[in-house]
Every structure is written in structure tokens, then in C-alpha cells.
Design an enzyme around this catalytic site. Structure first.
Site, PDB file in Angstrom:
ATOM      1  N   ARG A 225       0.679  -1.445  -0.074  1.00  0.00           N
ATOM      2  CA  ARG A 225      -0.039   0.040  -0.060  1.00  0.00           C
ATOM      3  C   ARG A 225       0.809   1.172   0.268  1.00  0.00           C
ATOM      4  O   ARG A 225       1.735   1.338   0.767  1.00  0.00           O
ATOM      5  CB  ARG A 225      -0.458   0.315   1.277  1.00  0.00           C
ATOM      6  CG  ARG A 225      -2.229  -0.957   1.345  1.00  0.00           C
ATOM      7  CD  ARG A 225      -2.710  -0.156   0.231  1.00  0.00           C
ATOM      8  NE  ARG A 225      -4.273  -0.649  -0.178  1.00  0.00           N
ATOM      9  CZ  ARG A 225      -4.269  -1.849  -0.722  1.00  0.00           C
ATOM     10  NH1 ARG A 225      -4.046  -2.000  -1.645  1.00  0.00           N
ATOM     11  NH2 ARG A 225      -5.628  -2.518  -0.338  1.00  0.00           N
ATOM     12  N   HIS A 273      -1.665   0.781  -9.413  1.00  0.00           N
ATOM     13  CA  HIS A 273      -2.575   0.142  -8.569  1.00  0.00           C
ATOM     14  C   HIS A 273      -2.510  -0.707  -9.612  1.00  0.00           C
ATOM     15  O   HIS A 273      -3.723  -1.411  -9.567  1.00  0.00           O
ATOM     16  CB  HIS A 273      -3.330   0.584  -7.835  1.00  0.00           C
ATOM     17  CG  HIS A 273      -3.554   0.231  -7.028  1.00  0.00           C
ATOM     18  ND1 HIS A 273      -3.544   0.550  -5.423  1.00  0.00           N
ATOM     19  CD2 HIS A 273      -3.146  -1.109  -6.417  1.00  0.00           C
ATOM     20  CE1 HIS A 273      -4.379  -0.391  -4.820  1.00  0.00           C
ATOM     21  NE2 HIS A 273      -4.211  -1.309  -5.546  1.00  0.00           N
TER      22      HIS A 273
END
Ligand code: NDP
Ligand code: OXD
Length: 310
Positions: A225, A273
Site C-alpha cells: 500500500r 496500482h
């Protein structure tokens, strides 16, 4: 009548709506921000939703995440902690995460960046090769994804270690655990792969202090993350050659801002992502199965421990 609220911000609702229409035509499917009567919402299927929105659904009984990571959901201080939250476990993401990590390992281990530069310069030059058994790789996080990545790399002959919160035993993978095991783990990780969840304990973990504990001149493959990474410390580690290369899929601000120095950095590979994307039959069937199990009073997969943060 069961009524599901879909809210994402990034995912297309269409395949999810189609899957529910096919397998659970009795479920009303609403797409944020068209909530209708908030009292009618019984379930939510979300990647991310406006802060405070879940609190305004008084009859929501279960929340299903559109991802394996749920930090973006529970960071809302008003998140209804009494409502069970279920994350995606594997759900077709595991193979994609392993592919991504493998791509990064092969790229750096086989010096493809340098060969690309040599090709651009018309230079025919052989670089010294390193046998996989002499390449030391560390995987941070030995959960669903980290275990698969570690096992796959070990099976390919790399010298692999893993780090987790609680001790894990994995054939062919040296295990380290907890804060006490971190230094020794980092000290042997020429290639560091991060697949931790973002929690209070792991926020900012990819910092200058951590990079200083690596052997030096290695690579970072970061697919956990954005909040794990201290961007300025990464840039300094690249500058000081403590790191040679970084492949980054996740960022503190997504999309990565146009003025980020990471975009044009010659030793950084940026992806938006996409290490794993949950639009597949596997993901829809896991959510449908969880939905059905919850209704039957059975335990769905992926119950999140909100206190632990993952
Ligand atoms: P899991 O919950 O299965 O595994 C998490 C692992 O991290 C476990 O091994 C856990 O230890 C370890 N861990 C947690 N906290 C700590 C800590 N403080 N110190 C050391 N180890 C810790 O998660 P998944 O493998 O399913 O997913 C991992 C993450 O991958 C997600 O949370 C998400 O952030 C990210 N992700 C990124 C995607 C992308 O496209 N880039 C896609 C999907 C997910 P223990 O085993 O002891 O519990
Ligand atoms: C996830 C993600 O958590 O896509 O599934 O990052």
C-alpha cells in the site's frame, strides 16, 4: 428484500451487477451515489466510500470489500465496527500478485534495465550473471500473497526469506517474525518485496531506517500500500545507491500526482496500482459465495480483524 449498495470509485459496477443479476436476481443492486432509501440497504460491496456514508445505513448487516486490502475502508473513523467486514481472500488476485513480483525479480536479477540502456546505446556487452541460488530475496508479509510469492521464488531456486507478524514455517523459505526478526531479515534481502497490509504498525515502514538495513545496491518491489512508503526516503536511498532500483505499484496519493519525481526517475518503474485487479469470475464468485454464506448464517471467508487492521 436484500439490497446491496455498490461503491468503489475505481471499479466498474457492470460485471458485479451482471453477476448478481444472474445468480441472485432477488437482490436489489444500487450503485453509489444512488442509494435510494438508506434504510433499505442490507449489504455493501465497496472498495472505497465517502467518509461517514456507511454510518448512514442503519440496517447494513455485512460489508464485502472489493479488494484484499481494507485500510481504505476502515480508516474512516466512523466505520461501523459492529458490522462484519469481509475482504477478498485470493479471489483470482494471488496469481496476479505473484506474476507481478516475479516480473520485478526477473527484471532486476537478469539486469534487463542495464541491457535496455546498452541496446539504446548500441552496446554489445555481457554483464556478470548471478545464479538464482545466490540471489537473496526477502518477502515482507507471508499471508495469502506473500506465501505464494515466497514459495514460487523458492521453487525457482532463489534464496528466499519471509517476514510476518507471527512465526510461519514454509518449506524452503527462511522465516523471520516480529520487530525482533526484522533487522536480520532485512540484512539478507538484496531484493525486498513488500506485500504487507497497511496498519498502524506498518504505516511508513519503507523508510530511510529500513533501507539503511538492507545490504545495499539492491531492489525494492512494492505492491502493498502507498502508506507503507516514505517517498523522500526512497528517493534518498536511490540517490545514495542504498537501492539500485524500485518497482512501485502503490502510492500515498493515487493517481500518482503529475509532479511526482517518481514518474521520470531513471531507476524507478511505476505502475498504476494494477499488480492485481479483482475483475474476474473468481472475484465475483467469491463475493457471491460470501453473500450466500452470510445469509445462511455460515461464516464467509476473509473476516477482517478490525482491531489488528487486516
Ligand atoms: P494477509 O492478511 O493474508 O497477509 C498479511 C501478512 O502480513 C501476514 O503474513 C501478516 O502476518 C503480515 N503482517 C501484518 N502486520 C504485520 C506486522 N506488523 N509485522 C509483520 N508482518 C505483518 O494479506 P494478503 O496477503 O491477502 O494481502 C496483503 C496486502 O496486499 C493487502 O493488505 C493489500 O494492501 C495488498 N494488495 C495490493 C494489491 C495491488 O494491486 N498492489 C492487490 C491486493 C492486495 P501474520 O501471518 O502473522 O498474520
Ligand atoms: C486490493 C487491491 O487490496 O487491489 O485488492 O489493492
Amino acid at each position: 428484500m436484500p439490497t446491496l449498495l455498490f461503491a468503489s470509485g475505481i471499479d466498474d459496477p457492470a460485471p458485479w451487477q451482471a453477476a448478481f443479476a444472474k445468480h441472485r436476481p432477488d437482490v436489489r443492486f444500487r450503485v453509489w451515489p444512488d442509494v435510494g432509501d438508506p434504510e433499505e440497504i442490507t449489504h455493501a460491496l465497496i472498495w472505497r466510500i465517502e467518509e461517514g456514508a456507511l454510518r448512514k445505513l442503519p440496517n447494513v448487516k455485512a460489508i464485502f470489500a472489493l479488494g484484499a486490502g481494507i485500510d481504505q475502508i476502515i480508516r474512516d473513523a466512523t466505520f461501523p465496527r459492529d458490522v462484519p467486514l469481509f475482504r477478498l481472500v485470493d479471489a483470482g488476485l494471488r496469481e496476479q500478485m505473484t506474476e507481478y513480483a516475479l516480473y520485478g525479480v526477473l527484471h532486476w536479477h537478469r539486469q534487463m534495465g542495464q541491457y535496455a540502456r546498452q541496446q539504446a546505446a548500441g552496446e554489445w556487452r555481457m554483464l556478470e550473471a548471478v545464479h538464482p541460488s545466490h540471489r537473496r530475496i526477502g518477502v515482507m508479509g507471508l499471508g495469502v500473497f506473500g506465501m505464494d510469492i515466497a514459495r514460487t521464488l523458492a521453487a525457482m531456486g532463489y534464496d528466499v526469506a519471509g517476514w510476518s507478524r507471527t512465526p510461519k514455517t514454509l518449506d524452503g523459505v527462511e522465516g523471520f517474525a516480529g520487530p525482533d526478526g526484522l533487522e536480520a531479515f532485512l540484512g539478507r534481502s538484496e531484493i525486498l518485496i513488500n506485500v504487507l497490509p497497511l496498519t498502524d504498525e506498518t504505516r511508513g515502514i519503507l523508510s530511510g531506517r529500513l533501507f539503511a538495513s538492507l545490504p545495499g545496491g539492491g531492489a525494492l518491489i512494492h505492491l502493498g500500500r502507498g502508506g507503507h512508503l516514505v517517498e523522500a526516503d526512497l528517493l534518498a536511498a536511490l540517490e545514495g545507491k542504498q537501492l539500485d532500483w524500485a518497482m512501485l505499484d502503490v502510492f500515498p496519493t493515487e493517481p500518482l500526482p503529475a509532479d511526482s519525481p517518481l514518474w521520470a526517475h531513471p531507476r524507478v518503474f511505476v505502475t498504476p496500482h494494477v499488480a492485481a485487479q479483482p475483475v474476474s469470475d473468481a472475484a465475483t464468485s467469491v463475493v457471491l459465495d460470501n453473500f450466500n454464506r452470510f445469509e445462511r448464517g455460515e461464516e464467509p471467508s476473509g473476516r477482517v480483524n478490525i482491531a489488528a487492521g487486516y
